[in-house]
Design a protein around this motif. Structure first.
Motif, mmCIF file in Angstrom:
data_model
loop_
_atom_site.group_PDB
_atom_site.id
_atom_site.type_symbol
_atom_site.label_atom_id
_atom_site.label_comp_id
_atom_site.label_asym_id
_atom_site.label_seq_id
_atom_site.Cartn_x
_atom_site.Cartn_y
_atom_site.Cartn_z
ATOM 1 N N PHE A 59 31.828 67.595 17.179
ATOM 2 C CA PHE A 59 31.460 67.212 15.809
ATOM 3 C C PHE A 59 32.167 65.935 15.354
ATOM 4 N N CYS A 60 31.456 65.169 14.504
ATOM 5 C CA CYS A 60 32.049 63.990 13.875
ATOM 6 C C CYS A 60 31.593 63.948 12.426
ATOM 7 N N ARG A 61 32.475 63.433 11.563
ATOM 8 C CA ARG A 61 32.115 63.278 10.157
ATOM 9 C C ARG A 61 31.160 62.086 10.017
ATOM 10 N N ARG A 62 31.345 61.096 10.860
ATOM 11 C CA ARG A 62 30.476 59.918 10.834
ATOM 12 C C ARG A 62 29.941 59.700 12.251
ATOM 13 N N LEU A 63 28.781 59.089 12.333
ATOM 14 C CA LEU A 63 28.234 58.795 13.652
ATOM 15 C C LEU A 63 28.203 57.283 13.853
ATOM 16 N N CYS A 64 29.209 56.793 14.529
ATOM 17 C CA CYS A 64 29.313 55.347 14.739
ATOM 18 C C CYS A 64 28.142 54.891 15.609
ATOM 19 N N TRP A 65 27.558 53.774 15.264
ATOM 20 C CA TRP A 65 26.327 53.350 15.951
ATOM 21 C C TRP A 65 26.547 52.993 17.409
ATOM 22 N N PHE A 66 27.731 52.497 17.723
ATOM 23 C CA PHE A 66 27.956 52.010 19.096
ATOM 24 C C PHE A 66 28.158 53.157 20.074
ATOM 25 N N CYS A 67 28.470 54.353 19.546
ATOM 26 C CA CYS A 67 28.987 55.435 20.384
ATOM 27 C C CYS A 67 27.855 56.163 21.109
ATOM 28 N N ALA A 68 27.990 56.264 22.429
ATOM 29 C CA ALA A 68 26.966 56.955 23.221
ATOM 30 C C ALA A 68 27.438 58.345 23.631
ATOM 31 N N ARG A 70 28.139 62.375 23.391
ATOM 32 C CA ARG A 70 27.352 63.466 22.830
ATOM 33 C C ARG A 70 28.081 63.997 21.606
ATOM 34 N N THR A 71 27.619 63.619 20.431
ATOM 35 C CA THR A 71 28.302 64.050 19.213
ATOM 36 C C THR A 71 27.276 64.563 18.219
ATOM 37 N N GLN A 72 27.764 65.354 17.306
ATOM 38 C CA GLN A 72 26.876 65.926 16.307
ATOM 39 C C GLN A 72 27.504 65.665 14.944
ATOM 40 N N GLY A 110 39.333 66.598 23.160
ATOM 41 C CA GLY A 110 38.532 65.382 23.062
ATOM 42 C C GLY A 110 37.221 65.649 22.354
ATOM 43 N N GLY A 111 36.448 64.592 22.199
ATOM 44 C CA GLY A 111 35.184 64.810 21.498
ATOM 45 C C GLY A 111 34.323 63.567 21.537
ATOM 46 N N GLY A 112 33.496 63.394 20.466
ATOM 47 C CA GLY A 112 33.624 63.957 19.135
ATOM 48 C C GLY A 112 34.977 63.642 18.472
ATOM 49 N N THR A 113 35.243 64.429 17.469
ATOM 50 C CA THR A 113 36.456 64.231 16.680
ATOM 51 C C THR A 113 37.223 65.552 16.599
ATOM 52 N N PRO A 114 38.171 65.793 17.490
ATOM 53 C CA PRO A 114 38.913 67.052 17.428
ATOM 54 C C PRO A 114 39.640 67.243 16.096
ATOM 55 N N VAL A 145 42.279 61.035 18.430
ATOM 56 C CA VAL A 145 42.377 61.045 16.967
ATOM 57 C C VAL A 145 41.522 59.921 16.386
ATOM 58 N N ASP A 146 40.667 60.293 15.421
ATOM 59 C CA ASP A 146 39.957 59.287 14.636
ATOM 60 C C ASP A 146 40.818 59.027 13.403
ATOM 61 N N PRO A 147 41.388 57.821 13.274
ATOM 62 C CA PRO A 147 42.300 57.561 12.154
ATOM 63 C C PRO A 147 41.671 57.804 10.778
ATOM 64 N N GLY A 182 28.729 49.953 12.813
ATOM 65 C CA GLY A 182 28.726 51.168 11.996
ATOM 66 C C GLY A 182 30.018 51.956 12.086
ATOM 67 N N ARG A 183 31.134 51.242 12.092
ATOM 68 C CA ARG A 183 32.419 51.936 12.136
ATOM 69 C C ARG A 183 33.451 51.111 11.386
ATOM 70 N N GLN A 184 33.629 51.462 10.106
ATOM 71 C CA GLN A 184 34.597 50.727 9.309
ATOM 72 C C GLN A 184 35.927 51.460 9.268
ATOM 73 N N LYS A 249 20.060 56.711 20.771
ATOM 74 C CA LYS A 249 19.136 56.099 19.793
ATOM 75 C C LYS A 249 19.861 55.315 18.710
ATOM 76 N N ARG A 250 21.064 55.806 18.287
ATOM 77 C CA ARG A 250 21.675 55.123 17.154
ATOM 78 C C ARG A 250 22.136 53.711 17.508
ATOM 79 N N GLN A 251 22.218 53.407 18.794
ATOM 80 C CA GLN A 251 22.576 52.029 19.165
ATOM 81 C C GLN A 251 21.466 51.039 18.796
HETATM 82 S S1 SF4 Z 1 33.251 56.862 18.057
HETATM 83 FE FE1 SF4 Z 1 34.313 58.794 17.684
HETATM 84 S S2 SF4 Z 1 33.939 59.218 15.504
HETATM 85 FE FE2 SF4 Z 1 32.430 57.678 16.118
HETATM 86 S S3 SF4 Z 1 30.603 58.870 16.746
HETATM 87 FE FE3 SF4 Z 1 31.809 58.497 18.604
HETATM 88 S S4 SF4 Z 1 33.088 60.291 18.835
HETATM 89 FE FE4 SF4 Z 1 32.338 60.291 16.698
#
Ligand code: SF4
Length: 450
Positions: A59-68, A70-72, A110-114, A145-147, A182-184, A249-251
């Motif tokens: 799981f992630c609170r935000r979905l960064c566009w560059f990230c490939a 597997r996150t939800q 790891g993750g995602g965002t532990p 860790v996602d700061p 998409g990641r500020q 797709k989000r890329q």
């Molecule tokens: S970079 Fe980190 S916070 Fe952003 S979508 Fe990917 S796993 Fe989630």
């Protein structure tokens, strides 16, 4: 930069190749590998086997566009507590197949965002894992860790459970680059998390940075590196951004016309490499840098460096048990991957069924090839054993490499070395070693060689 034309001549700027975090790559895995295989691998592990645990929190609170990855994305906490219970259920059933006396030496979240998990959920997860696996012999407990999604309470809880290493996602500090991916995330916020970690006496820090991002230039990358170096991390992973919108797709939200061209990517990496070497870091493999006193640099010098799904590591445990949706486990006999869709994974575990999706059983030649690929990816050189020299497919592949890559490699009948200027070709050369590689890929599965 010298040798650009040589690298072009060898096809670096056009090639699509695996990252080789494993041999074979995960797209070779098959659903023919079932519980019978994997349960057998687990129950045959000897008492003294070295074992590491990996827990995937998708799981992630935000979905960064560059990230490939597997996150939800999730805005609320509703799915988190049930997911932790499913992880513990999977951990318990997996544990039951291993001999009683095995104890993990390492744990990685790891993750995602532990750190999306609240401090009480982190406590539940880590206490539960301790009850099931016995974490009293851990040598390292590391967390991604996602700061932007962590706080003092969560860090204190992780520390209470023995947190010893943290990997911080940064990517780039430039505002225009951050907006385009998409990641500020401000420098101040990252620096504050670093301060909190150091106050907790967690000093083993890794920063994840990316080159090849939209709007990235020599100037912006230099500023990002300066800002990162101010915080003095022991390790920096400088990954090449892989633009694969057909897979993630989000890329497609990323302006592809603002991406640096392959030659520019190479120049950006080379510039960063020189900066980091100038600051006393050691280059580890293709994309990691470490201070000489960091455990990864020590492993590199002592020829203990290995490569796993988490990248370069000093963890030599032959058993890496992955828990959670999409997690991959490594055994001496092969690989096993869990169901990737979180809901399906949870439903299986809740029903008391196996979370296994697919896997791969290594044959004798695979073992020999995996070793060669790992040597090349870690050290850009590989010395063949008698068994490897006696394997017809391997020798044929080596001779092909010598012919195909000519001035980029040196071969003395026992050791294959990639000459310094040709190091960026290593993934292509490792790919050639696996001669049937191209048959298993349509070329879109893999990322740019640089
Ligand atoms: S970079 Fe980190 S916070 Fe952003 S979508 Fe990917 S796993 Fe989630």
């Amino acid at each position: 930069m010298k040798h650009v034309s040589d690298l072009r001549r060898h096809g670096l700027f056009d090639a699509k190749v695996p990252r080789f975090t494993s041999y074979p790559p995960a797209n070779w895995f098959s659903e023919d590998i079932g519980e019978k295989n994997v349960y057998g691998w687990q129950s045959s592990a000897p008492e003294e086997a070295e074992i590491s645990l990996y827990v995937h929190v998708p799981f992630c609170r935000r979905l960064c566009w560059f990230c490939a990855c597997r996150t939800q994305g999730t805005r609320n906490d509703a799915p988190l507590a049930p997911y932790v219970e499913r992880i513990l259920a999977e951990a318990k059933s997996t544990r039951s197949r291993f001999t009683d006396r095995i104890r993990p030496r390492r744990l990685h979240l790891g993750g995602g965002t532990p750190t999306i998990l609240s401090s009480s959920l982190l406590d539940r997860l880590l206490t539960g894992l301790d009850d099931i696996w016995g974490l009293n012999q851990l040598e390292e407990f590391s967390v991604e860790v996602d700061p932007t999604d962590v706080g003092p309470k969560r860090l204190a809880m992780l520390k209470k459970h023995g947190l010893s290493r943290v990997s911080l996602g940064i990517q780039d500090f430039d505002p225009q680059v951050q907006k385009a991916i998409g990641r500020q995330q401000s420098h101040e916020l990252t620096a504050d998390v670093v301060r909190q970690l150091r106050n907790l006496d967690v000093n083993a820090l890794n920063f994840d940075l990316l080159y090849g991002l939209p709007f990235q230039t020599a100037k912006t990358l230099s500023a990002t590196l300066d800002a990162a170096l101010e915080m003095n991390p022991g390790r920096i992973a400088l990954f090449g951004y892989a633009h694969v919108p057909w897979m993630s797709k989000r890329q497609s939200l990323i302006p592809s016309d603002a991406l640096p061209k392959p030659e520019q990517r190479l120049a950006l990496f080379d510039q960063a490499r020189k900066t980091l070497l100038g600051q006393g870091y050691i280059q580890i493999g293709i994309d990691h840098f470490a201070r000489p006193d960091d455990a990864l640099a020590k492993a590199y010098f002592e020829k203990r460096l290995t490569r796993s799904f988490q990248g370069y590591t000093d963890d030599q445990a032959p058993y890496l048990i992955g828990l959670g949706a999409s997690a991959i486990s490594t055994y001496p006999q092969g690989f096993a991957q869990n169901i990737p869709v979180t809901g399906k994974y949870a439903a299986q575990v809740e029903a008391g069924k196996s979370a296994l999706w697919r896997g791969y059983e290594l044959n004798a030649t695979d073992h020999l090839k995996a070793n060669l690929v790992e040597q090349l990816m870690c050290y850009h050189t590989a010395t063949l054993t008698e068994d490897q020299l006696a394997d017809h497919t391997i020798l044929t592949a080596i001779l092909y490499i010598v012919e195909r890559f000519g001035d980029a490699v040196a071969w003395n009948g026992k050791t294959l070395s990639i000459v310094r200027w040709a190091h960026p070709l290593v993934r292509m050369i490792a790919g050639t070693l696996t001669t049937d590689q191209t048959e298993k890929s349509d070329g879109r599965t893999y990322s740019a060689a640089i």
